[in-house]
Design a protein around this motif. Structure first.
Motif, short mmCIF file in Angstrom:
data_model
loop_
_atom_site.label_atom_id
_atom_site.label_comp_id
_atom_site.label_asym_id
_atom_site.label_seq_id
_atom_site.Cartn_x
_atom_site.Cartn_y
_atom_site.Cartn_z
N ASP A 30 0.31 5.47 1.01
CA ASP A 30 -0.66 6.45 1.49
C ASP A 30 -0.46 7.80 0.81
O ASP A 30 0.42 7.97 -0.04
CB ASP A 30 -0.59 6.58 3.02
CG ASP A 30 0.76 7.09 3.51
OD1 ASP A 30 1.47 7.77 2.74
OD2 ASP A 30 1.10 6.83 4.68
N SER A 31 -1.30 8.77 1.18
CA SER A 31 -1.26 10.08 0.53
C SER A 31 0.04 10.81 0.76
O SER A 31 0.40 11.72 0.02
CB SER A 31 -2.44 10.93 1.03
OG SER A 31 -2.37 11.09 2.44
N ASP A 32 0.76 10.43 1.82
CA ASP A 32 2.04 11.06 2.13
C ASP A 32 3.20 10.38 1.41
O ASP A 32 4.35 10.77 1.56
CB ASP A 32 2.26 11.04 3.65
CG ASP A 32 3.41 11.94 4.07
OD1 ASP A 32 3.58 13.01 3.46
OD2 ASP A 32 4.16 11.56 4.99
N THR A 52 0.84 -1.19 0.00
CA THR A 52 0.00 0.00 0.00
C THR A 52 0.88 1.24 0.00
O THR A 52 2.04 1.20 0.42
CB THR A 52 -0.92 0.06 1.24
OG1 THR A 52 -0.12 0.12 2.43
CG2 THR A 52 -1.84 -1.16 1.30
#
Length: 374
Positions: free
Chosen positions: A74-76, A72
């Motif tokens: 994430d947005s960061d 995965t």
């Protein structure tokens, strides 16, 4: 009619003549045999290059260096996947394009479930399959990692009691310049996890964990960028299947299917033995002007048993070149401790070999190798 027996002097003469003939022609025979093996090795790499092209056409990227399940982002930009989790490698992802669609399908490689395959006795046995395109005849590694003569060079894909050993390979993907695991131990207290997740696997070669490199990202030019290179048994060998742990720093972990150009071609790990090199490591080291590295680390490099002191490399344009181990070589970072997200210090001082392993240094290079294959 009486037959005269062959005298002792004549026997000695005949033996001496035979030895002379053998002495004259044996080196030539050995050279011819090695030339044939080297041609076969280069042909393997060409086939891998064709398979990579086919894969790129379908997926619009090169295969991932490692394809971890449960990946995965994430947005960061923080990337995560499981610890101590086996993962298929770029080479396994190419099986179908190399003409082994049944094996590819049976192992369910596209689903990335190597941990599941390991626990399935039938599929675990398939992991030992001999894939001819991944084996150089000059290499001395066994058919599977556990069949190499030295037990300590066994490479387990599963850390449990029922260890599974994988089919051997003579080739590794080029991860680039930086080490294969980000040095999370340098991060500030209580911040290592996020920094480690964000940086782990990032590198400047064609292959690294969860990579999806498109040809347009090879800004140095596809003919001037290494895609795949040889890895000799004396450096620990490799597997076409994958790794037991992408983030691990052990001998069977992150460097199992990937190499980096920080190490010289044919550099010897400290654990190398005469049985692996065919002659004393000190002699090999002295003849090639090399130094023996710290334990295990040089198994992240490239090397071969070919005559001439070098190894075969597949370039990103599909061409195959034999690169001499005396190629211009110069590092500007330490073996460990450099962050792959930071700029390369003194980048203009990199050696030619380092430049060839980096896809985006934007530095001009000359013809990369001597003895280029046809």
């Amino acid at each position: 009619m009486l037959r005269r027996g062959v005298g002792l002097t004549e026997v000695f003469f005949l033996c001496g003549a035979a030895c002379l003939v053998v002495g004259l022609f044996l080196p030539q025979l050995l050279s011819v045999r090695e030339s044939a093996r080297n041609w076969g090795c280069q042909n393997n790499l060409r086939q891998i290059g064709v398979a990579m092209d086919a894969y790129h056409e379908r997926h619009l990227s090169m295969p991932s260096g490692y394809a971890p399940s449960g990946y995965t982002i994430d947005s960061d930009g923080a990337e995560t996947w499981g610890w101590n989790e086996p993962s298929y490698a770029w080479s396994a992802l190419l099986l179908s394009d190399l003409g082994h669609p049944e094996l590819h399908e049976s192992l369910q490689i596209d689903s990335g479930d190597l941990p599941v395959a390991i626990r399935d006795p039938a599929r675990a046995n398939m992991l030992r399959f001999h894939v001819g395109e991944f084996r150089c005849a000059s290499d001395r590694l066994g058919e599977a990692m556990d069949s190499a003569p030295l037990p300590r060079y066994q490479r387990s894909l599963d850390r449990g009691s029922g260890s599974v050993y994988a089919g051997a390979s003579s080739y590794v993907g080029s991860a680039g310049y930086f080490e294969l695991q980000h040095p999370f131990y340098l991060a500030p207290p209580n911040q290592w996890s996020k920094q480690f997740q964000k940086a782990t696997g990032r590198n400047n070669g064609l292959f690294y964990p969860a990579s999806r490199v498109h040809r347009r990202q090879i800004v140095d030019g596809v003919s001037q960028t290494i895609a795949v290179g040889e890895r000799a048994w004396y450096q620990g060998g490799a597997s076409w299947v994958g790794t037991a742990n992408i983030r691990g720093v052990g001998v069977g972990d992150g460097g199992m299917c990937l190499g980096r150009v920080w190490w010289r071609i044919n550099e010897l790990p400290q654990s190398t033995t005469s049985e692996m090199t065919g002659q004393p490591p000190t002699l090999v080291t002295r003849q090639n002007g090399l130094t023996v590295s710290r334990p295990h680390t040089a198994r992240n490099g490239f090397g071969s048993y070919h005559l001439g002191g070098g190894a075969n490399f597949l370039m990103a344009d599909g061409s195959v070149r034999f690169i001499d181990d005396q190629i211009d070589f110069h590092n500007t970072i330490p073996a460990e401790g450099a962050n792959p997200l930071d700029p390369i210090p003194n980048i203009d001082k990199l050696g030619l070999f380092q430049k060839l392993g980096i896809r985006n240094d934007s530095l001009q290079t000359s013809e990369p190798a001597s003895g280029a294959g046809p």
